[in-house]
Design a protein around this motif. Structure first.
Motif, PDB file in Angstrom:
ATOM      1  N   UNK A  93       0.834  -1.207   0.000  1.00  0.00           N
ATOM      2  CA  UNK A  93       0.000   0.000   0.000  1.00  0.00           C
ATOM      3  C   UNK A  93       0.868   1.257   0.000  1.00  0.00           C
ATOM      4  N   UNK A  94       1.937   1.239   0.791  1.00  0.00           N
ATOM      5  CA  UNK A  94       2.853   2.397   0.836  1.00  0.00           C
ATOM      6  C   UNK A  94       3.529   2.606  -0.519  1.00  0.00           C
ATOM      7  N   UNK A  95       3.958   1.512  -1.138  1.00  0.00           N
ATOM      8  CA  UNK A  95       4.586   1.639  -2.458  1.00  0.00           C
ATOM      9  C   UNK A  95       3.616   2.201  -3.481  1.00  0.00           C
ATOM     10  N   UNK A  96       2.371   1.773  -3.406  1.00  0.00           N
ATOM     11  CA  UNK A  96       1.351   2.282  -4.329  1.00  0.00           C
ATOM     12  C   UNK A  96       1.152   3.792  -4.140  1.00  0.00           C
ATOM     13  N   UNK A  97       1.111   4.232  -2.888  1.00  0.00           N
ATOM     14  CA  UNK A  97       0.966   5.664  -2.600  1.00  0.00           C
ATOM     15  C   UNK A  97       2.180   6.428  -3.106  1.00  0.00           C
ATOM     16  N   UNK A  98       3.376   5.883  -2.896  1.00  0.00           N
ATOM     17  CA  UNK A  98       4.594   6.545  -3.362  1.00  0.00           C
ATOM     18  C   UNK A  98       4.626   6.636  -4.885  1.00  0.00           C
ATOM     19  N   UNK A  99       4.216   5.556  -5.583  1.00  0.00           N
ATOM     20  CA  UNK A  99       4.185   5.595  -7.057  1.00  0.00           C
ATOM     21  C   UNK A  99       3.219   6.667  -7.550  1.00  0.00           C
ATOM     22  N   UNK A 100       2.068   6.746  -6.899  1.00  0.00           N
ATOM     23  CA  UNK A 100       1.086   7.743  -7.298  1.00  0.00           C
ATOM     24  C   UNK A 100       1.632   9.159  -7.079  1.00  0.00           C
ATOM     25  N   UNK A 101       2.325   9.384  -5.972  1.00  0.00           N
ATOM     26  CA  UNK A 101       2.884  10.697  -5.684  1.00  0.00           C
ATOM     27  C   UNK A 101       3.998  11.052  -6.674  1.00  0.00           C
ATOM     28  N   UNK A 102       4.818  10.079  -7.024  1.00  0.00           N
ATOM     29  CA  UNK A 102       5.884  10.326  -8.001  1.00  0.00           C
ATOM     30  C   UNK A 102       5.281  10.668  -9.362  1.00  0.00           C
ATOM     31  N   UNK A 103       4.263   9.938  -9.768  1.00  0.00           N
ATOM     32  CA  UNK A 103       3.613  10.227 -11.051  1.00  0.00           C
ATOM     33  C   UNK A 103       3.001  11.623 -11.045  1.00  0.00           C
ATOM     34  N   UNK A 104       2.384  12.011  -9.922  1.00  0.00           N
ATOM     35  CA  UNK A 104       1.787  13.348  -9.805  1.00  0.00           C
ATOM     36  C   UNK A 104       2.868  14.419  -9.892  1.00  0.00           C
ATOM     37  N   UNK A 105       3.972  14.205  -9.187  1.00  0.00           N
ATOM     38  CA  UNK A 105       5.079  15.173  -9.219  1.00  0.00           C
ATOM     39  C   UNK A 105       5.662  15.304 -10.617  1.00  0.00           C
ATOM     40  N   UNK A 106       5.832  14.181 -11.312  1.00  0.00           N
ATOM     41  CA  UNK A 106       6.365  14.225 -12.678  1.00  0.00           C
ATOM     42  C   UNK A 106       5.419  14.974 -13.608  1.00  0.00           C
ATOM     43  N   UNK A 107       4.118  14.735 -13.475  1.00  0.00           N
ATOM     44  CA  UNK A 107       3.139  15.427 -14.315  1.00  0.00           C
ATOM     45  C   UNK A 107       3.171  16.921 -14.054  1.00  0.00           C
ATOM     46  N   UNK A 108       3.201  17.313 -12.778  1.00  0.00           N
ATOM     47  CA  UNK A 108       3.221  18.736 -12.442  1.00  0.00           C
ATOM     48  C   UNK A 108       4.492  19.409 -12.934  1.00  0.00           C
ATOM     49  N   UNK A 109       5.628  18.728 -12.839  1.00  0.00           N
ATOM     50  CA  UNK A 109       6.881  19.355 -13.287  1.00  0.00           C
ATOM     51  C   UNK A 109       6.961  19.419 -14.810  1.00  0.00           C
ATOM     52  N   UNK A 110       6.369  18.443 -15.505  1.00  0.00           N
ATOM     53  CA  UNK A 110       6.416  18.483 -16.965  1.00  0.00           C
ATOM     54  C   UNK A 110       5.425  19.477 -17.539  1.00  0.00           C
ATOM     55  N   UNK A 111       4.335  19.753 -16.835  1.00  0.00           N
ATOM     56  CA  UNK A 111       3.361  20.706 -17.354  1.00  0.00           C
ATOM     57  C   UNK A 111       3.626  22.122 -16.848  1.00  0.00           C
ATOM     58  N   UNK A 112       4.601  22.299 -15.973  1.00  0.00           N
ATOM     59  CA  UNK A 112       4.885  23.621 -15.411  1.00  0.00           C
ATOM     60  C   UNK A 112       5.460  24.576 -16.452  1.00  0.00           C
ATOM     61  N   UNK A 113       6.157  24.079 -17.463  1.00  0.00           N
ATOM     62  CA  UNK A 113       6.780  24.959 -18.435  1.00  0.00           C
ATOM     63  C   UNK A 113       5.944  25.123 -19.700  1.00  0.00           C
ATOM     64  N   UNK A 114       4.717  24.658 -19.691  1.00  0.00           N
ATOM     65  CA  UNK A 114       3.832  24.841 -20.840  1.00  0.00           C
ATOM     66  C   UNK A 114       3.130  26.189 -20.755  1.00  0.00           C
ATOM     67  N   UNK A 115       2.858  26.790 -21.915  1.00  0.00           N
ATOM     68  CA  UNK A 115       2.063  28.019 -21.959  1.00  0.00           C
ATOM     69  C   UNK A 115       0.617  27.702 -21.629  1.00  0.00           C
ATOM     70  N   UNK A 116      -0.220  28.750 -21.581  1.00  0.00           N
ATOM     71  CA  UNK A 116      -1.642  28.562 -21.331  1.00  0.00           C
ATOM     72  C   UNK A 116      -2.311  27.734 -22.396  1.00  0.00           C
ATOM     73  N   UNK A 117      -1.864  27.861 -23.646  1.00  0.00           N
ATOM     74  CA  UNK A 117      -2.503  27.131 -24.741  1.00  0.00           C
ATOM     75  C   UNK A 117      -1.793  25.810 -25.044  1.00  0.00           C
ATOM     76  N   UNK A 118      -0.918  25.339 -24.158  1.00  0.00           N
ATOM     77  CA  UNK A 118      -0.302  24.040 -24.305  1.00  0.00           C
ATOM     78  C   UNK A 118       0.970  24.064 -25.140  1.00  0.00           C
ATOM     79  N   UNK A 119       1.441  25.229 -25.555  1.00  0.00           N
ATOM     80  CA  UNK A 119       2.649  25.334 -26.360  1.00  0.00           C
ATOM     81  C   UNK A 119       3.864  25.112 -25.500  1.00  0.00           C
ATOM     82  N   UNK A 120       4.724  24.199 -25.925  1.00  0.00           N
ATOM     83  CA  UNK A 120       5.950  23.918 -25.213  1.00  0.00           C
ATOM     84  C   UNK A 120       7.098  24.576 -25.964  1.00  0.00           C
TER      85      UNK A 120
END
Length: 123
Positions: A93-120
């Protein structure tokens, strides 16, 4: 035996009492009755929509809070007195929570540098 091909055609644009086509004035009055009659009714409908959106947002936030509390409880659980099988269950259960948190962090960091209209700009 009834033959369906011999039935008269059904006209949907007729008045039920007189079996005559509906006139343009009557059709216009019917449309006016179906549409909102005033700005007050439109404003009321808009307010209801806004309230429903607020309720849904609060509901979603409450679910997210409950999920975070449950994850925190699982991560802080003391398994020293548990059986080996139970320890393995909570470890997974802990590993599952950690995987979910890592995936969330990766998504947030990869979408942080996108413009409002999705332009990278880095592509």
């Amino acid at each position: 035996m009834l033959n369906l091909y011999e039935l008269p055609p059904v006209d949907t644009h007729t008045d039920q009492r007189s079996k005559r086509p509906i006139g343009s004035k009557k059709a216009r009055k019917g449309k006016e009755k179906a549409s909102p009659s005033s700005n007050a009714e439109i404003n009321y409908n808009n307010q209801v929509d806004i309230l429903e959106a607020g309720r849904k947002l609060r509901h979603d936030q409450n679910i997210a809070i409950q999920q975070m509390q449950e994850e925190h409880r699982v991560m802080a659980m003391d398994t020293s007195n548990c059986t080996p099988g139970t320890k393995e269950y909570w470890r997974s259960k802990r590993k599952e929570i950690q995987r979910k948190q890592i995936a969330k962090d990766l998504f947030e960091s990869s979408s942080a540098h996108l413009d409002d209209d999705g332009f990278n700009p880095f592509d």
